[in-house]
Design a protein around this motif. Structure first.
Motif, mmCIF file in Angstrom:
data_model
loop_
_atom_site.group_PDB
_atom_site.id
_atom_site.type_symbol
_atom_site.label_atom_id
_atom_site.label_comp_id
_atom_site.label_asym_id
_atom_site.label_seq_id
_atom_site.Cartn_x
_atom_site.Cartn_y
_atom_site.Cartn_z
ATOM 1 N N SER A 54 0.839 -1.207 0.000
ATOM 2 C CA SER A 54 0.000 0.000 0.000
ATOM 3 C C SER A 54 0.866 1.247 0.000
ATOM 4 C CB SER A 54 -0.895 0.011 1.248
ATOM 5 O OG SER A 54 -1.412 1.310 1.481
ATOM 6 N N LYS A 99 -2.222 -4.117 -8.719
ATOM 7 C CA LYS A 99 -1.579 -3.418 -7.600
ATOM 8 C C LYS A 99 -2.536 -2.465 -6.889
ATOM 9 C CE LYS A 99 3.202 -3.630 -9.244
ATOM 10 N NZ LYS A 99 4.408 -2.848 -9.633
ATOM 11 N N THR A 100 -3.380 -1.771 -7.659
ATOM 12 C CA THR A 100 -4.283 -0.814 -7.024
ATOM 13 C C THR A 100 -5.358 -1.533 -6.212
ATOM 14 O OG1 THR A 100 -5.652 -0.697 -9.025
ATOM 15 C CG2 THR A 100 -3.880 0.933 -8.789
ATOM 16 N N ALA A 160 -3.719 -2.760 -2.991
ATOM 17 C CA ALA A 160 -3.527 -1.637 -2.066
ATOM 18 C C ALA A 160 -4.858 -1.219 -1.443
ATOM 19 C CB ALA A 160 -2.887 -0.462 -2.797
ATOM 20 N N ASP A 161 -5.918 -1.228 -2.239
ATOM 21 C CA ASP A 161 -7.233 -0.860 -1.713
ATOM 22 C C ASP A 161 -7.692 -1.844 -0.643
ATOM 23 O OD1 ASP A 161 -9.857 0.663 -1.916
ATOM 24 O OD2 ASP A 161 -10.532 -1.368 -2.411
#
Length: 496
Positions: A309, A394-395, A398-399
């Motif tokens: 993150s 990846k997003t 991270a979320d």
């Protein structure tokens, strides 16, 4: 009169009789008979029917699980005695077996994938990873070597590379899947042990540990039980550990860490204290240890994922400087159980410790998976992590991390507003709560577990009993947290 003994074979005469010599069946004819074998065809039909029925029952379980008690009801647990019977003499139809398993097993599960299970650090079940596990289970691959399963070893390799990338670890490192962080810790500690002994001129593979020179092993006071177990299993024991004091949040006090380590020193640090989520000061400790020739292993079963993150990776700053890392995919990633990961900076070191040889194992591969872990045969765990990461990116990953931390903070704020005491600042997904004294705290925990709205466990923190809430299920929503807080506060009020 002709006596046919074969299929369109050579003919000859013997004693006035014409004998047709049998012709060898072609390979294709043999395969045709395999493909049309009545037993095989019936077995496949039955197999397909069974897994289809299992999928139907699984869907029904998911649809109904959110509406039942998180903990298994007492009557469902009592009904498990149905399974406690002598093994019968005759077979039972597989569909009957599946129906019995569902009828008596499903009601007695702990519902840990519907958003309100906050016990231990148990992850939920990511839909893509779950679906991949079902498909991979049907494949039934043994990820021992590429020659055994090109697809599973490829996905294992790719998933490992993605994990390393997502965590910001050295690109030269290698990741191996295993049964969980305890096995990952064990494998990492054995690898570190052998590397340190090699520097002393001692070959553990040949000489064993009897008579070996002592290693200096440094740990924090808050070292996790799985790392201690791994030390015992690695033959290093726990009686001579050098324990470094920790602060109020469970992190090693950097100023108390020794500066006289050498090339016979093993240091175990942790990313994510199991009670508070706080991590050790990696930047202050790791460089000096490695410069002096020591080995640093990080137990990061869940906390290591903070590195994925951008918002929270500062909490584990410097963790990438270590020599090896242990983590889980079945915790914060919500891959199915069981799935741990060992990552080693120098892949050659783990191969030295884990390699073995036999004539039948010579696959021609440089380092097949069985040469990089304890198990020789293992299921295709990497498939599930590949599916989870492929579906999130990846997003999305991270979320997931950020969302869980947000829920944990909301838990803490709401319970504090209701009058409870939060025993440590919330930095990751762990919340420690006291309800004005040990006796009341124990009573609240027992009431919560019996009530069934949610499930939370107990722990001991700096001399106090505490409720421990771990937000590790991707299915958890703000509504789940609010409903859980309301239940906890209601039960607390009823007790007082």
């Amino acid at each position: 009169m002709a006596l046919a003994l074969g299929i369109r074979g050579q003919s000859s005469k013997s004693g006035g009789m014409t004998i047709t010599a049998p012709r060898q069946s072609t390979a294709q004819e043999h395969l045709d008979r395999v493909h049309t074998n009545p037993t095989t065809m019936a077995r496949n039909r039955e197999h397909i029917a069974l897994i289809t029925e299992a999928a139907r029952r699984s869907g029904s379980y998911i649809a109904n699980a959110a509406h039942r008690s998180i903990a298994a009801p007492a009557e469902a647990v009592a009904a498990l005695d149905t399974f406690r019977r002598p093994l019968q003499e005759e077979p039972i139809d597989a569909r009957t077996v599946l129906a019995e398993l569902d009828a008596f097993g499903s009601p007695a599960t702990t519902v840990q994938n519907q958003g309100r299970y906050f016990g231990y650090v148990n992850g939920g079940l990511d839909p893509a990873a779950h679906a991949a596990a079902i498909l991979a289970g049907t494949w039934d691959q043994n990820v021992g070597a590429h020659i055994m399963t090109p697809v599973a070893t490829t996905l294992d390799e790719v998933a490992g590379e993605w994990v390393i990338d997502a965590l910001g670890l050295p690109s030269t490192a290698h990741a191996s899947f295993n049964a969980g962080a305890t096995i990952a810790n064990l494998t990492g500690i054995i690898t570190a042990r052998d590397a340190l002994y090699a520097k002393q001129g001692w070959d553990v593979g040949q000489g064993g540990l009897a008579g070996a020179p002592a290693l200096r092993i440094i740990v924090g006071d808050e070292i996790h039980a799985s790392a201690l177990k791994a030390l015992r299993l690695a033959g290093l024991g726990t009686g001579n550990l050098e324990r470094i004091p920790t602060d109020a949040n469970g992190s090693i006090i950097a100023d108390a860490f020794p500066t006289d380590t050498d090339d016979a020193t093993l240091v175990l640090l942790q990313a994510g204290n199991v009670n508070t989520g706080h991590s050790d000061p990696f930047t202050s400790i790791i460089p000096g240890v490695r410069e002096r020739g020591g080995w640093v292993h990080v137990d990061g079963a869940f906390g290591l994922w903070a590195a994925a993150s951008p918002t929270h990776r500062h909490l584990v700053a410097g963790v990438e400087l270590a020599d090896s890392w242990a983590t889980d995919a079945h915790k914060w990633l919500n891959a199915p159980y069981d799935s741990g990961i060992l990552i080693v900076r120098d892949p050659a070191t783990v191969v030295r410790s884990m390699s073995t040889d036999a004539a039948y194992l010579n696959t021609g591969e440089a380092t097949p998976p069985f040469q990089r872990g304890i198990q020789m045969s293992q299921r295709a765990r990497g498939v599930e992590t590949w599916a989870m990461l492929a579906s999130h990116g990846k997003t999305g990953l991270a979320d997931l991390i950020d969302r869980s931390i947000g829920h944990a903070r909301h838990f803490a704020d709401a319970l504090a507003e209701a009058g409870a005491t939060i025993l440590a600042p919330v930095v990751l997904n762990q919340v420690l709560v006291s309800f004005r004294g040990d006796a009341t705290t124990e009573a609240v925990i027992a009431a919560v577990q019996a009530d069934g709205t949610l499930w939370a466990g107990a722990t001991q923190w700096h001399g106090q009993r505490a409720m421990r809430l771990s937000v590790s299920d991707a299915a958890t929503t703000r509504d789940d947290v609010n409903a859980s807080v309301a239940a906890i506060v209601r039960l607390w009020r009823e007790l007082t």
